[in-house]
Design a protein around this motif. Structure first.
Motif, PDB file in Angstrom:
ATOM      1  N   SER A  84       1.245  -1.486  -0.161  1.00  0.00           N
ATOM      2  CA  SER A  84       0.297   0.104  -0.063  1.00  0.00           C
ATOM      3  C   SER A  84       0.540   1.221   0.245  1.00  0.00           C
ATOM      4  O   SER A  84       0.061   1.687  -0.677  1.00  0.00           O
ATOM      5  CB  SER A  84      -1.017  -0.417   0.802  1.00  0.00           C
ATOM      6  N   ILE A  85       2.167   0.877   0.696  1.00  0.00           N
ATOM      7  CA  ILE A  85       3.022   2.664   0.384  1.00  0.00           C
ATOM      8  C   ILE A  85       3.138   2.880  -0.292  1.00  0.00           C
ATOM      9  O   ILE A  85       3.654   3.675  -0.852  1.00  0.00           O
ATOM     10  CB  ILE A  85       3.558   2.160   2.192  1.00  0.00           C
ATOM     11  N   GLU A  91       2.489   1.800  -3.313  1.00  0.00           N
ATOM     12  CA  GLU A  91       1.776   2.369  -4.401  1.00  0.00           C
ATOM     13  C   GLU A  91       0.987   3.400  -4.210  1.00  0.00           C
ATOM     14  O   GLU A  91       0.256   4.129  -4.822  1.00  0.00           O
ATOM     15  CB  GLU A  91       0.246   0.996  -4.313  1.00  0.00           C
ATOM     16  N   SER A  92       0.839   3.632  -3.208  1.00  0.00           N
ATOM     17  CA  SER A  92       0.678   4.943  -2.595  1.00  0.00           C
ATOM     18  C   SER A  92       1.460   6.318  -2.672  1.00  0.00           C
ATOM     19  O   SER A  92       0.627   7.679  -2.627  1.00  0.00           O
ATOM     20  CB  SER A  92      -0.576   5.324  -1.359  1.00  0.00           C
ATOM     21  N   SER A  93       2.726   6.477  -2.801  1.00  0.00           N
ATOM     22  CA  SER A  93       3.641   6.562  -3.045  1.00  0.00           C
ATOM     23  C   SER A  93       3.843   7.778  -4.594  1.00  0.00           C
ATOM     24  O   SER A  93       3.175   7.116  -5.855  1.00  0.00           O
ATOM     25  CB  SER A  93       5.272   5.786  -2.563  1.00  0.00           C
ATOM     26  N   ASP A  94       4.163   9.689  -3.657  1.00  0.00           N
ATOM     27  CA  ASP A  94       4.081   9.925  -5.006  1.00  0.00           C
ATOM     28  C   ASP A  94       5.834   9.792  -5.294  1.00  0.00           C
ATOM     29  O   ASP A  94       5.662  10.864  -6.927  1.00  0.00           O
ATOM     30  CB  ASP A  94       4.309  11.581  -4.319  1.00  0.00           C
ATOM     31  N   ASN A 121       5.042   0.635 -10.162  1.00  0.00           N
ATOM     32  CA  ASN A 121       3.453   1.819  -8.957  1.00  0.00           C
ATOM     33  C   ASN A 121       3.079   3.300  -9.516  1.00  0.00           C
ATOM     34  O   ASN A 121       3.574   3.676 -10.722  1.00  0.00           O
ATOM     35  CB  ASN A 121       4.199   1.725  -7.773  1.00  0.00           C
ATOM     36  N   ARG A 122       2.509   3.076  -9.061  1.00  0.00           N
ATOM     37  CA  ARG A 122       1.398   4.681  -9.463  1.00  0.00           C
ATOM     38  C   ARG A 122       2.008   6.109  -9.808  1.00  0.00           C
ATOM     39  O   ARG A 122       1.724   6.352 -10.349  1.00  0.00           O
ATOM     40  CB  ARG A 122       0.118   5.218  -8.555  1.00  0.00           C
ATOM     41  N   GLY A 123       3.013   6.325  -8.763  1.00  0.00           N
ATOM     42  CA  GLY A 123       4.009   6.731  -8.734  1.00  0.00           C
ATOM     43  C   GLY A 123       5.496   7.398  -9.778  1.00  0.00           C
ATOM     44  O   GLY A 123       4.937   7.899 -10.838  1.00  0.00           O
ATOM     45  N   ARG A 160       2.318   8.386 -12.588  1.00  0.00           N
ATOM     46  CA  ARG A 160       2.237   9.817 -12.518  1.00  0.00           C
ATOM     47  C   ARG A 160       3.283  10.899 -13.193  1.00  0.00           C
ATOM     48  O   ARG A 160       2.882  11.252 -13.530  1.00  0.00           O
ATOM     49  CB  ARG A 160       1.739  10.703 -10.958  1.00  0.00           C
TER      50      ARG A 160
END
Length: 641
Positions: A148-149, A151-154, A170-172, A175
């Motif tokens: 979770s960390i 995946e949610s990291s910027d 990951n999503r960061g 982005r």
């Protein structure tokens, strides 16, 4: 075995048993094995339910056959409660079919009463299995938390093979770079960096193979859209169970905005340093220029225009005036000039300058003015604002050697917090925007970064590089901001933002008469530079005034004490050794409350000004001054109420 089991002391046991002798037998076997017990014995279903609610237990021992209910009923109750407590059946006899049914329903183990020696081992195994379950759950929670960390990291957190192949995304990362996982998994990590970073990346990967980390290494990243970003990369080796490096992780942070802010801060610091240097010499230099231009003016007044010396002295005077102009430009850049602001209507200033601007920019340049009829007022020095407009127009003209179009526009604007993300020196608020856009050659980023520096010019020997630096200083000192937008071949736009004020614009005052006025009052002149003091005395004596002279503040107080007559006016320099003009005026006030004060200076940091803005109701004349202007200012100050 006793030592192993004793590590679990005390063992909290809930014993479901209607025969106290059997319960005592269980206790003896467990204690002999090394357990220290805290046992609670219940016989009925009601007691069992209450016991579960009242205290935590490590293990439940339950007889299979009980009056009116059974051990399996107790197991059902435990499962309905959702408790993970090892449940061991202790029974007299249990056939294989029943044993299988008990295990299916969730029993941990069973012990036959005539083989009670096995009970400690069954308890120990049940406790170990529970510990293992809890360890697995803890590991799963930690794994899920880490996932979770990540995946949610910027930041971009990427797993890689040692060959540099991207394994996780990951999503960061999505982005920052604009790639979806399906676009990068299995691709080389070099995809994420500019080609000129290939050497740095190769060295980093070689260090990883040797088990070495790279912390916050700054590189140039490449996005999916072709953009160029600044990134800070932390690379760490991943080791297998044997300790060998089997892969790598990359944590990548986009620091583009941070780098932009750092560059802006460095530019601001550089500007401030140059400004301090410029302001440091301004006071003495302006004193010298006052003497040069003052005596030139006096000599020219005594020479006829056909006199051979008239032209030579005129050239000296012009050179002094140009030097004074350069000094004013430097002081404007360093925000150390003295402004005399009033509430202005920028539309009126632009309209009044229209004819002059058209002469300055040449006939092959079309001038278009777009003025907001509902424009708000600003508080600024009108002469300095005219200088801003004129210098921007000259800069635009030079950028359009083959002609073009120049648009001068005014409008009300509200700047919110979003602008500070791009320009750290801009304060959100309500402003009046004066923008000037040309269709000229434009500028690259490197030129834009330096255009406000003193002496930086793109005009070769034809420019001093002080025009835009003066504009920068005036706008900053007036509480505003100037921004520039330009691209090579696409023209340039300068945007000047001045704070809006809730007051009506003041009407301009009429120009003073050209003939210097005379007087008969007594004036005390305080100036530490002998040449400047003597020049002022000479000028004012010719105008009919009685002069008293002092070379510093202490001498001025002594002259005042010794002079028995009235002193109508004190003309004093602001910056002097030991005692400045402001302190002198303060100390003179109780001694001669009716004596008016006229301050003069080419540069001041304190006293009569705040942040370069002249304090209200303060009489001031700026060095170097024209001699007629000095005479008029003296007369105006004496005549003021």
């Amino acid at each position: 075995m006793g030592d192993l089991l004793s590590s679990r002391q005390p063992l909290r046991v809930l014993h479901v048993e209607d025969d106290l002798r059997d319960a005592e037998l269980c206790r003896l076997h467990l204690e002999q094995a090394g357990f220290s017990l805290q046992a609670h014995i219940v016989a009925s279903a009601e007691e069992f339910g209450k016991a579960l609610q009242s205290a935590p237990y490590d293990v439940i021992l339950a007889d299979y056959n009980l009056p009116s209910w059974s051990g399996l009923d107790a197991l059902d109750t435990l499962q309905r409660e959702g408790r993970d407590i090892p449940f061991i059946l202790v029974t007299g006899t249990l056939d294989d079919e029943t044993a299988v049914e008990c295990f299916k329903k969730g029993a941990t183990d069973y012990v036959v009463k005539d083989r009670m020696a096995r009970l400690p081992f069954a308890v120990q195994r049940a406790l170990d299995e529970k510990d293992a379950r809890e360890d697995r759950k803890t590991a799963e929670r930690i794994r899920d938390l880490l996932a979770s960390i990540v995946e949610s990291s910027d930041d971009a957190i990427i797993g890689m093979a040692l060959a540099g192949t991207i394994l996780t995304w990951n999503r960061g990362a999505e982005r920052i770079y604009g790639y979806g996982p399906e676009e990068v998994l299995g691709k080389p990590v070099s995809l994420l960096f500019m080609p000129d970073s290939a050497g740095e990346l190769r060295q980093a990967m070689e260090a990883l193979e040797r088990g070495q980390s790279r912390s916050r290494h700054e590189m140039l990243g490449a996005t999916n859209s072709g953009g160029r970003i600044h990134v800070a990369v932390t690379l760490s080796p991943i080791r297998n169970a044997g300790g060998q490096v089997s892969g790598a992780s990359a944590v990548i942070r986009d620091i583009t905005d941070q780098k932009r802010s750092q560059n802006e801060i460095m530019e601001a610091q550089k500007m401030e340093a140059v400004g301090r240097l410029a302001a440091g010499v301004a006071h003495d230099f302006n004193n010298l220029l006052t003497v040069v231009t003052g005596y030139c003016s006096m000599i020219l007044d005594q020479l006829k225009e056909d006199d051979p010396m008239h032209r030579e002295i005129s050239e000296v005077n012009k050179a002094g005036e140009r030097a004074a102009s350069l000094t004013r430009h430097l002081l404007a850049f360093s925000k150390k000039q003295i402004l005399q602001p009033r509430v202005l209507d920028l539309n009126q200033i632009v309209a009044e300058m229209d004819r002059m601007l058209r002469r300055v920019i040449r006939e092959d340049i079309e001038l278009v003015t777009v003025l907001d009829p509902g424009l708000g007022s600003v508080s600024a020095d009108p002469g300095q604002i005219e200088q801003v407009i004129m210098n921007l127009a000259v800069n635009a003209r030079d950028a359009m050697p083959n002609g073009g179009k120049l648009v001068l526009k005014t409008e009300n604007v509200d700047l919110d917090e979003t602008i500070t993300q791009w320009h750290i020196n801009v304060t959100p608020g309500v402003y009046v925007n004066l923008s000037m856009t040309d269709s000229g050659s434009g500028m690259d980023a490197e030129t834009q970064a330096r255009i406000f520096e003193p002496f930086f010019t793109t005009k070769g020997h034809g420019g001093t590089g002080l025009g835009l630096s003066m504009v920068y200083g005036i706008v900053q000192q007036s509480g505003g901001t100037i921004l520039v937008y330009s691209e090579p071949g696409h023209g340039t736009t300068f945007k000047v933002y001045l704070p809006r004020v809730d007051q009506a614009a003041e009407r301009a005052e009429c120009a003073a008469a050209s003939t210097p006025p005379r007087g008969t009052e007594t004036i005390l002149v305080v100036e530490d530079e002998d040449a400047v003091r003597n020049l002022i005395a000479s000028v004012l004596q010719k105008q009919g005034y009685t002069l008293l002279l002092a070379k510093n503040g202490g001498e001025a107080l002594l002259v005042s004490e010794q002079y028995s007559g009235k002193i109508d006016l004190m003309v004093t320099d602001v910056v002097m050794p030991s005692m400045g003009g402001t302190e002198l005026a303060t100390r003179m006030k109780p001694l001669r409350p009716d004596t008016k004060v006229l301050f003069m200076s080419g540069y001041t940091d304190s006293g009569i000004v705040h942040r370069g803005i002249l304090n209200p109701n303060t009489a001031f004349i700026e060095k170097p001054f024209a001699l007629p202007a000095l005479a008029r200012k003296v007369r105006d100050t004496l005549d003021a109420p």
